[in-house]
Write an enzyme that holds these catalytic residues in place. Structure first.
Site, PDB file in Angstrom:
ATOM      1  N   HIS A   1      16.137  11.812 -16.127  1.00  0.00           N
ATOM      2  CA  HIS A   1      15.746  10.515 -16.708  1.00  0.00           C
ATOM      3  C   HIS A   1      16.106   9.358 -15.769  1.00  0.00           C
ATOM      4  O   HIS A   1      16.384   8.258 -16.225  1.00  0.00           O
ATOM      5  CB  HIS A   1      16.413  10.277 -18.071  1.00  0.00           C
ATOM      6  CG  HIS A   1      16.312  11.436 -19.004  1.00  0.00           C
ATOM      7  ND1 HIS A   1      15.262  11.613 -19.880  1.00  0.00           N
ATOM      8  CD2 HIS A   1      17.104  12.535 -19.187  1.00  0.00           C
ATOM      9  CE1 HIS A   1      15.421  12.726 -20.568  1.00  0.00           C
ATOM     10  NE2 HIS A   1      16.532  13.320 -20.155  1.00  0.00           N
TER      11      HIS A   1
ATOM     12  N   SER B   1       7.679  -8.297   6.281  1.00  0.00           N
ATOM     13  CA  SER B   1       6.937  -9.176   5.387  1.00  0.00           C
ATOM     14  C   SER B   1       6.525 -10.407   6.185  1.00  0.00           C
ATOM     15  O   SER B   1       7.273 -10.879   7.046  1.00  0.00           O
ATOM     16  CB  SER B   1       7.826  -9.571   4.221  1.00  0.00           C
ATOM     17  OG  SER B   1       7.388 -10.780   3.661  1.00  0.00           O
TER      18      SER B   1
ATOM     19  N   LYS C   1      12.968  -8.759   4.958  1.00  0.00           N
ATOM     20  CA  LYS C   1      12.420  -7.528   4.390  1.00  0.00           C
ATOM     21  C   LYS C   1      11.982  -6.486   5.406  1.00  0.00           C
ATOM     22  O   LYS C   1      11.470  -6.800   6.466  1.00  0.00           O
ATOM     23  CB  LYS C   1      11.242  -7.865   3.471  1.00  0.00           C
ATOM     24  CG  LYS C   1      11.734  -8.497   2.186  1.00  0.00           C
ATOM     25  CD  LYS C   1      10.674  -8.560   1.136  1.00  0.00           C
ATOM     26  CE  LYS C   1      10.416  -7.244   0.502  1.00  0.00           C
ATOM     27  NZ  LYS C   1       9.447  -7.382  -0.589  1.00  0.00           N
TER      28      LYS C   1
ATOM     29  N   GLU D   1       4.721   4.131   0.542  1.00  0.00           N
ATOM     30  CA  GLU D   1       3.885   3.531  -0.515  1.00  0.00           C
ATOM     31  C   GLU D   1       2.421   3.935  -0.337  1.00  0.00           C
ATOM     32  O   GLU D   1       1.710   4.210  -1.312  1.00  0.00           O
ATOM     33  CB  GLU D   1       4.012   2.012  -0.483  1.00  0.00           C
ATOM     34  CG  GLU D   1       5.365   1.535  -0.999  1.00  0.00           C
ATOM     35  CD  GLU D   1       5.585   0.035  -0.815  1.00  0.00           C
ATOM     36  OE1 GLU D   1       6.270  -0.558  -1.636  1.00  0.00           O
ATOM     37  OE2 GLU D   1       5.073  -0.536   0.176  1.00  0.00           O
TER      38      GLU D   1
END
Ligand code: ARG
Length: 459
Positions: A155, A276, A282, A289
């Site tokens: 979980h 970024s 970043k 992704e």
């Protein structure tokens, strides 16, 4: 080449051509198309259906086309409907009359069935190699991290301590199954449709065993109708690729989480990250992704082809031309994802210390405290309750179970003794789990040996 009557205006005719043509994409299997034609005409020559002289001229012509396409000397021109017409027209242009005999005893229906099969066969082989390379990388990570402790999750909550090797081993299993699925498909698709003709075989005395053998198939297909109407193996391939992508996507998702500021379990190498345009701090896990994102595209191809095929009467229907673009795209997507993903994990840094302290701070050894009590005669249900209260105490003070004093342990149950610390140490929690499939080093080493044999076994 004009295929339609005078009721079409020129403009409409062009629209029809554009809608109908497949050369813009089936050029991708020009090599397989030529290879298939060479086998076909070699068989025609052996059977005396074309003369030896014509056979030779055709084979040489086809080899010339292949060489010129590879070198870029010959380019695809749009006036041809498909790769089959393109090659045949080019052959006739090169060698004249003899070229017109190539298509004897063959239809584009069995031809395209063959080309697609050969193409998928070749791509399956490449994909298999890429999955194998991924497995080898996973194995290397496993061997280096047999005692890298980390929390195991259920979980998405810290559950019990495991090792990085054990976690990676779960993916090793998944990708091994993917590989074996790829192998299965090859077994079932190992029959050659050449000689099925349009759908009913041909009147020529073709030696189908011979052309099948020339192309490396186990034998010819056994029903000419099915031969030209079957795309099951493409659907199987798309299905196997979908499952493979699902695995890559789950792994990517974990890497994205692990690479986040919150987890910091891993750091993706700069070469596999991007920045970024606005936030200078970043470093984004774009590759992971994208792999996760492209999964949808491969599923889409599977559903698209299943849907295309579901209403088709026997035998060949032009709908089946739709199998190509999506399959080609899916194959290229999966291969690309495999290469990039493997590169990403091979260069990724694992922050072992962060993983280990995360396992410590998440009460992942709570079950082991309960097991300790059980070992001292406390019924499990009572032990569960006692540990629950201990956890509550730790939470109030922001400490781990290992940080409680012996008095505090004893306040909850008199059976606790000095050896509690050793029994719930990370090392012990993991190392006591030594049944096959568990994270203990002894068990893991045994499993790793079978993985090694497996990788050596099928090359
Ligand atoms: N481009 C066609 C396909 O991909 C080739 C077969 C054409 N056959 C036919 N009877 N029109 O399926």
């Amino acid at each position: 080449m004009k295929l339609w009557g005078g009721r079409f205006t020129k403009e409409e005719n062009q629209l029809v051509h554009n809608f109908n043509e497949s050369l813009s994409f089936d050029r991708k299997f020009y090599r397989q198309d030529i290879e298939g034609s060479i086998a076909h005409v070699t068989m025609l020559g052996k059977q005396g259906i074309v003369s030896k002289k014509d056979q030779e001229a055709i084979v040489n012509g086809l080899k010339g086309i292949l060489a010129d396409l590879e070198s870029g000397k010959l380019e695809f021109t749009n006036e041809h409907e498909d790769i089959h017409s393109f090659v045949e027209a080019n052959l006739i242009q090169r060698i004249g009359e003899a070229g017109k005999r190539l298509h004897t005893g063959r239809s584009r229906n069995d031809q395209v069935a063959l080309d697609m099969k050969l193409y998928c066969w070749d791509e399956l082989g490449e994909m298999d190699g890429l999955v194998k390379a991924l497995l080898e990388n996973l194995l290397a990570i496993m061997e280096e991290n047999l005692d890298t402790y980390m929390p195991g999750f259920t979980h998405l909550q810290k559950a019990q301590p495991i090792t990085l090797a054990h976690h990676i081993g779960a993916y090793f299993e998944m990708f091994s199954r993917d590989r074996s699925r790829l192998h299965d498909i090859r077994e079932r698709m190992d029959t050659c449709p050449l000689g099925a003709g349009a759908l009913a075989g041909t009147t020529y005395p073709l030696d189908r065993d011979y052309s099948a053998a020339l192309l490396g198939f186990a034998g010819p297909t056994r029903n000419s109708i099915d031969s030209v109407a079957d795309r099951d193996y493409v659907i199987e391939l798309l299905s196997a690729m979908s499952i493979l992508m699902m695995h890559l996507s789950r792994f990517s998702e974990e890497i994205i989480l692990w690479n986040s500021n919150e987890y910091q379990f891993v750091e993706i190498d700069d070469a596999y990250s991007t920045g970024s345009s606005i936030m200078p701090q970043k470093k984004n896990p774009d590759i992971a992704e994208l792999v996760r994102g492209k999964t949808g595209r491969v599923y889409g191809a599977l559903v698209a082809l299943l849907t295309t095929m579901k209403g088709l009467p026997l035998a060949y229907n032009k709908d089946m031309q739709e199998d190509k673009e999506l399959t080609f795209d899916a194959i290229d997507t999966v291969k690309g994802c495999l290469v990039l993903f493997t590169g990403m994990i091979a260069t990724m840094t694992f922050h072992k210390d962060v993983m280990e302290s995360s396992a410590k701070n998440g009460f992942t050894n709570a079950t082991d405290v309960a097991d300790y009590l059980v070992g001292h005669g406390v019924p499990f249900r009572d032990a569960h309750g006692i540990v629950g209260q201990l956890v509550l105490r730790c939470l109030e003070r922001g400490i781990a179970l290992d940080d409680l004093s012996l008095e505090e342990f004893r306040a909850m149950s008199p059976v606790f003794d000095e050896d509690i610390y050793e029994s719930i140490s990370m090392r012990n929690c993991v190392e006591r789990r030594n049944i096959i499939g568990a994270p203990g080093q002894k068990a893991m080493k045994q499993v790793i040996e079978t993985y090694k044999k497996q990788l050596l076994g099928n090359n």
